[in-house]
Design an enzyme around this catalytic site. Sequence first.
Site, short mmCIF file in Angstrom:
data_model
loop_
_atom_site.label_atom_id
_atom_site.label_comp_id
_atom_site.label_asym_id
_atom_site.label_seq_id
_atom_site.Cartn_x
_atom_site.Cartn_y
_atom_site.Cartn_z
N CYS A 1 20.55 -30.78 -18.98
CA CYS A 1 19.51 -31.18 -18.88
C CYS A 1 18.96 -32.23 -19.65
O CYS A 1 19.00 -32.37 -21.01
CB CYS A 1 18.42 -29.94 -19.38
SG CYS A 1 16.67 -30.40 -19.30
N CYS B 1 15.58 -31.84 -22.18
CA CYS B 1 15.40 -30.79 -23.20
C CYS B 1 16.44 -30.10 -23.14
O CYS B 1 17.71 -30.32 -23.40
CB CYS B 1 13.98 -30.16 -22.92
SG CYS B 1 13.43 -29.73 -21.37
N SER B 2 16.09 -28.79 -22.71
CA SER B 2 17.01 -27.86 -22.35
C SER B 2 16.84 -26.87 -21.32
O SER B 2 17.04 -25.73 -21.31
CB SER B 2 17.24 -26.83 -23.79
OG SER B 2 15.72 -26.33 -24.04
N CYS B 3 16.64 -27.30 -19.95
CA CYS B 3 16.09 -26.34 -18.93
C CYS B 3 17.48 -25.76 -18.62
O CYS B 3 18.73 -26.55 -18.45
CB CYS B 3 15.73 -27.46 -17.96
SG CYS B 3 14.06 -28.20 -17.82
#
Length: 390
Positions: A120, A123-125
Amino acid sequence: MTDDHGTRDDDADPPSHPDPELRDEIDPQARARALQSLLTEKGILSTDAVDEVIATYEGDVGPMNGARVVARAWTDPEYREWLLEDGIEAVADLDISVNDEVMELRVIENAPDTHNVVVCTLCSCYPWAVLGLPPTWYKSPAYRSRVVDEPRALLREEFDTDLDDSVDVEVWDSNSEVRYMVLPQRPEGTEDLSEAELAELVSRNAMIGVERLGDGGAIASDGGARAAQGDSGADAGAGADASATAEFDTAGKPIPRVDDDGPTFAEPWMARSFALAVALTDEDEPGRAWDDFQRELVAELDADPGAEDGSDADYYGAWLAALERFLTERDLVDEADFSARATAFADGERNAHEFVEGDPHAHADQLPEGHADGSDHHGHGDDHDHSHHH
């Protein structure tokens, strides 16, 4: 920066914290406690809801779910086709629930001549339902940038996954609408293993794509120390956006590592911050959908990405700051009340029962014996040992 993550405009001002001085001087535990106590007092959420989220992600959700999916796909050709065509429906057949109103799950299959890896870039999907929460390194700026710019070199240097030049590398960029998971190749010599035995062979890293089962891929014994520069030869495909993380130099940054057998949340305030956001977001409430919170998180991470070392403290520090802004901008929490409450917790003027139960400090003398000194935490306090592992 892509719009897929629901980000703010590139020209927008950097996010402002409700109280910058408080963020710098008050520890995150006091701030997380303040948020929960205020929200509980107002009846916006219950402590049970927060605890349920923490318990779910500490004990019930993790890569063991994804391993079951992979093992079924290896043993059932019809299921494999279904999984590749409709990931959410296929995993639901194994009693794994993914909210299809929020995201789509796409499963991409490795082949002898193709290796897939997931990132991602903003961010941190991540597909929480099948893989649990993302590892520390997945959230780091170094990984998010390098896997796009030089995936082949990163896999070799950081994860000991040395791919032959004949193998193409494709990078898939997860976002707020689509999350990706890799279906690894079945290792040779496993024809006689049962589905349960096969599931034990599947690692989280293989389902992210930084390992390749059966031909190497263990986490580097040097803990990810970067090797010599030079080989970036690989393809960055499937929508991976190199520009999203190219504004700062990550060439010299190793991928941060922690003990993979450690607790899901390194500190109680991280668990509390995470759970508050998950429990509060509501797709049916205007301005309170998950995408609305994610915009705040992306803006927070994007404001000064070069300063992050990728640690959980950095990541959840940004998460907590995004949550504070998310709540105060929507008038769910008053800025002045938040500042006063966080300061009171930091100074020891408030006790544990007050963030658990949300009782106003003025009513402490009306509580049962033992409550006023915080001795009765009902098992929910920040002294709780978050020791369940995925």
